[in-house]
Design an enzyme around this catalytic site. Structure first.
Site, PDB file in Angstrom:
ATOM      1  N   HIS A  69      43.428  46.558  36.496  1.00  0.00           N
ATOM      2  CA  HIS A  69      44.317  46.766  35.347  1.00  0.00           C
ATOM      3  C   HIS A  69      44.711  45.432  34.728  1.00  0.00           C
ATOM      4  CE1 HIS A  69      48.000  45.723  37.704  1.00  0.00           C
ATOM      5  NE2 HIS A  69      47.452  46.414  38.683  1.00  0.00           N
ATOM      6  N   ASP A  71      47.509  44.916  32.885  1.00  0.00           N
ATOM      7  CA  ASP A  71      48.952  44.721  32.730  1.00  0.00           C
ATOM      8  C   ASP A  71      49.566  44.082  33.965  1.00  0.00           C
ATOM      9  OD1 ASP A  71      48.318  47.402  33.847  1.00  0.00           O
ATOM     10  OD2 ASP A  71      50.497  47.587  34.051  1.00  0.00           O
ATOM     11  N   ASP A 101      48.292  40.336  41.460  1.00  0.00           N
ATOM     12  CA  ASP A 101      48.344  41.735  41.009  1.00  0.00           C
ATOM     13  C   ASP A 101      48.176  41.810  39.499  1.00  0.00           C
ATOM     14  OD1 ASP A 101      48.719  44.452  40.940  1.00  0.00           O
ATOM     15  OD2 ASP A 101      50.874  44.379  41.314  1.00  0.00           O
ATOM     16  N   GLU A 133      49.081  50.354  34.328  1.00  0.00           N
ATOM     17  CA  GLU A 133      49.053  50.795  35.727  1.00  0.00           C
ATOM     18  C   GLU A 133      50.426  50.653  36.355  1.00  0.00           C
ATOM     19  OE1 GLU A 133      48.719  50.365  40.119  1.00  0.00           O
ATOM     20  OE2 GLU A 133      49.439  48.903  38.643  1.00  0.00           O
ATOM     21  N   GLU A 134      51.133  49.586  35.977  1.00  0.00           N
ATOM     22  CA  GLU A 134      52.440  49.314  36.581  1.00  0.00           C
ATOM     23  C   GLU A 134      53.518  50.298  36.128  1.00  0.00           C
ATOM     24  OE1 GLU A 134      52.715  47.442  38.962  1.00  0.00           O
ATOM     25  OE2 GLU A 134      51.333  45.748  38.838  1.00  0.00           O
ATOM     26  N   GLU A 161      42.982  46.154  43.940  1.00  0.00           N
ATOM     27  CA  GLU A 161      44.357  45.782  44.263  1.00  0.00           C
ATOM     28  C   GLU A 161      44.374  44.858  45.487  1.00  0.00           C
ATOM     29  OE1 GLU A 161      47.034  46.329  42.623  1.00  0.00           O
ATOM     30  OE2 GLU A 161      46.641  48.044  41.314  1.00  0.00           O
ATOM     31  N   HIS A 347      54.883  41.048  42.361  1.00  0.00           N
ATOM     32  CA  HIS A 347      56.181  41.470  41.817  1.00  0.00           C
ATOM     33  C   HIS A 347      57.322  40.570  42.286  1.00  0.00           C
ATOM     34  CE1 HIS A 347      54.686  45.917  41.176  1.00  0.00           C
ATOM     35  NE2 HIS A 347      53.774  45.003  40.874  1.00  0.00           N
TER      36      HIS A 347
END
Length: 374
Positions: A69, A71, A101, A133-134, A161, A347
């Site tokens: 992804h 994003d 990520d 995706e997030e 991932e 994150h």
């Protein structure tokens, strides 16, 4: 461009979840087309963001999808040591939002693209890059819906991932919703004239917590930690001042479900309790935030065997975080998680990926190409 240069370019795009992503998609499209790959940009219904699908090799043959992804989560943490959208190298680490990520994985796939094109593949490798995706895997369902027009049914999907390059065969599913209670405001000295939305929501939350505790009674899957489905109330908001009856309150609730259990269905008892408040004069609303299925270990071992051959590592049975892999499996495509980096670095401030991890990932992707060219 080498993998570090590509990663620096990708990190420089602040492609935060829920925002337009045309800048990063256009750059990836131009890069892939310049290398000679076939590229399709798939605009989503939002109108300002797109999925992207790239094919290397013959479309009429069955091959594998490399899935990631574009994003990233926001980078508002004050602890960042440098600009999160400028790649910073320090020793063997590369720092920046999305390095782990999961722009590191995208960079590896793009760096391997010229090598894959030179292999004259007899079976294709497809790059499938999604958006949002997030926000609960909102973009990839539109890509999966278009897949039959883009390629033959894939043999499998490798979702990159962060897993320290160890293949992972299963993960939990998730559903999340925002509960909203609307009451009637007034002075706190006359509670009889108002409808306190916070008090009403407190009853719903108490029910949700008790219900969540009951989920610990099973069903169980010992591949996960914890080995049962869990529920959490993560955000509560409501009220203006202590002497004003609050007329509005919201709460965000999520469940994380073991395979074989529908995440969305698990929230139905909470939804029912919320809607019971209408009998007491409240207005209520239920807003679905996200939902994706669990990834169950595939019945066959074909993809797992391929990943063991490519990485030299036996697959890990399961992780508790979620990915788009469950949606690939739901679409009838065997899927596995395998990517560079560690989910524990994602994150958070000073997110980083190790240069050695990128090298191992690129080796895996090029190894897949070699299998398909043999």
């Amino acid at each position: 461009m080498n993998v570090e240069e590509i990663l620096a370019t990708l990190v420089a795009f602040p492609s935060v979840v829920g925002t337009p992503n045309s800048a990063i998609v256009d750059w990836i499209r131009d890069y892939c087309q310049a290398a000679g790959a076939e590229v399709t940009v798939l605009p989503g219904p939002e109108g300002d963001r797109s999925n992207l699908f790239v094919t290397i090799g013959p479309r009429q043959a069955r091959g594998y999808i490399i899935s990631g992804h574009t994003d990233v989560v926001p980078a508002g943490e004050p602890e960042w040591s440098s600009d999160p959208f400028v790649l910073r190298r320090e020793g063997g680490r590369l720092y920046g939002r999305g390095t782990t990520d999961m722009k590191g994985f995208l960079a590896c796939a793009l760096a391997a693209l010229p090598e894959l094109l030179a292999m004259n593949l007899r079976q294709p490798v497809h790059l499938a890059f999604s958006y949002d995706e997030e926000a609960g895997c909102r973009g990839v369902p539109h890509l999966l819906a278009a897949l039959p027009s883009l390629c033959e049914k894939p043999l499998g999907a490798i979702v990159g991932e962060p897993s320290r390059m160890q293949p992972v065969r299963a993960h939990k599913g998730k559903a999340a919703a925002r509960l909203e209670v609307i009451g009637r405001s007034g002075h706190s000295s006359r509670p009889d004239l108002g409808l306190n939305a916070v008090h009403a929501m407190a009853g719903v939350i108490t029910h949700a917590v008790a219900y969540g505790q009951s989920l610990a009674d099973g069903p169980f899957d010992d591949n996960f930690k914890p080995p049962y489905t869990s529920l959490q109330v993560g955000v509560i908001a409501g009220g203006q001042a202590v002497n004003i009856i609050p007329d509005r309150c919201t709460a965000d609730v999520e469940v994380r479900a073991v395979p074989g259990v529908s995440p969305s269905s698990l929230l139905e008892p909470v939804k029912a309790r919320l809607f019971d408040l209408r009998d007491s004069g409240f207005d209520v609303a239920w807003h679905e935030l996200s939902s994706y299925p669990a990834l169950a270990p595939a019945n066959g071992r074909d993809l797992a065997a391929v990943m063991t051959e490519l990485t030299g590592q036996e697959p890990l049975t399961a992780v508790s975080f979620g990915t788009e892999a469950g949606l690939y499996q739901q679409a009838g495509i065997d899927a596995v998680i395998c990517g560079p980096g560690d989910i524990g670095r994602a994150h958070r401030a000073d997110e980083y990926i190790e240069i050695g991890e990128l090298a191992a990932c690129r080796k895996m992707i090029e190894g897949l190409g070699a299998l398909l060219a043999a």
